[in-house]
Motif scaffolding. Sequence first.
Motif, short mmCIF file in Angstrom:
data_model
loop_
_atom_site.label_atom_id
_atom_site.label_comp_id
_atom_site.label_asym_id
_atom_site.label_seq_id
_atom_site.Cartn_x
_atom_site.Cartn_y
_atom_site.Cartn_z
N LEU A 101 0.74 -0.70 0.09
CA LEU A 101 -0.23 -0.52 0.41
C LEU A 101 0.93 1.11 -0.18
O LEU A 101 0.60 1.77 -0.60
CB LEU A 101 -0.56 0.09 1.53
N LYS A 104 2.14 1.92 -3.24
CA LYS A 104 0.87 2.42 -4.20
C LYS A 104 0.67 3.35 -3.79
O LYS A 104 0.14 4.57 -4.82
CB LYS A 104 -0.06 1.47 -4.46
N THR A 106 -1.68 4.98 -1.42
CA THR A 106 -2.47 4.94 -0.89
C THR A 106 -2.39 4.66 0.51
O THR A 106 -3.58 5.85 0.75
CB THR A 106 -3.01 3.38 -0.83
#
Length: 277
Positions: A101, A104, A106
């Motif tokens: 995560l 990415k 995020t």
Amino acid sequence: MTSATAAFWFPVLYLTGVGLLFTAYITWNRARARVAVQHAHDEGYFPPHTSRTQYNELAEMFSPEDPNGLKLLMTSLMKRALTDVQRVFHINEEKAPLQALVNKGTVGEDLLEKLVAAEADLQSEINEVMEEAEMYRPGWGKTIFQEASQMVQMSAQQEAQRIAQEQQAEIQERARAAARAEAGESPTTTQSESDLGSPASVASGATPTSQTASNTSLTSETEEERRQRIADELLREEEVEKKRAAKAAGKAAAKNVAGGAGSGSAGKGGSKGKKKK
């Protein structure tokens, strides 16, 4: 002349005000981010290690030279090791997904930094527990976390079975309720409602007032009484674990005896067949 001056200064003042607001927003956002990061590092990834705190308190109260004190300290150390094993499992489950995560974009890197710091602290905690275990019993430092891991896995299996049984009971209750509805019967009161309103619960004094009084009595206990209560709870937990282990060992022994008897009977049957030939 006045209108021309106003037409010149109005956009200048407007752009200056917008620039000041934008600068103030950036400063506030950076300050908030620094506070969030500092709070994340101060708070830590895991909650406070209460099992470690209890063990340190008991280590100050009891001596390993006393048999009862040694038993109590070893039980408390095992409970501390159980918490460490649970945290190791937790980190192993969440580190890889959290790293993905973060890559990415995020999730921010703050949580990952907290996890890495908690992992390093946990490694130091594991080394300390192994040293303490070796002090109480030679060789126990090498096996204490293996025992704790087996206990955690057994507890997880029992919890999964309990949840499955509860779900099965809920499905059966819904089926019975649907059958009663189709038959036109009125729904009966649930077990929890009947228990709350039953004479037995009233006679036993299970009221909010009595519960509040019991909680007040617990909070008013002294430090010495609290430590003694913790020691008694640890001893009771150890007795329960011993009974579970003895029960499991008895089942395993029964299976081995049954298997040996079956193989023996098969061997006798084979020898009789050879004699007949």
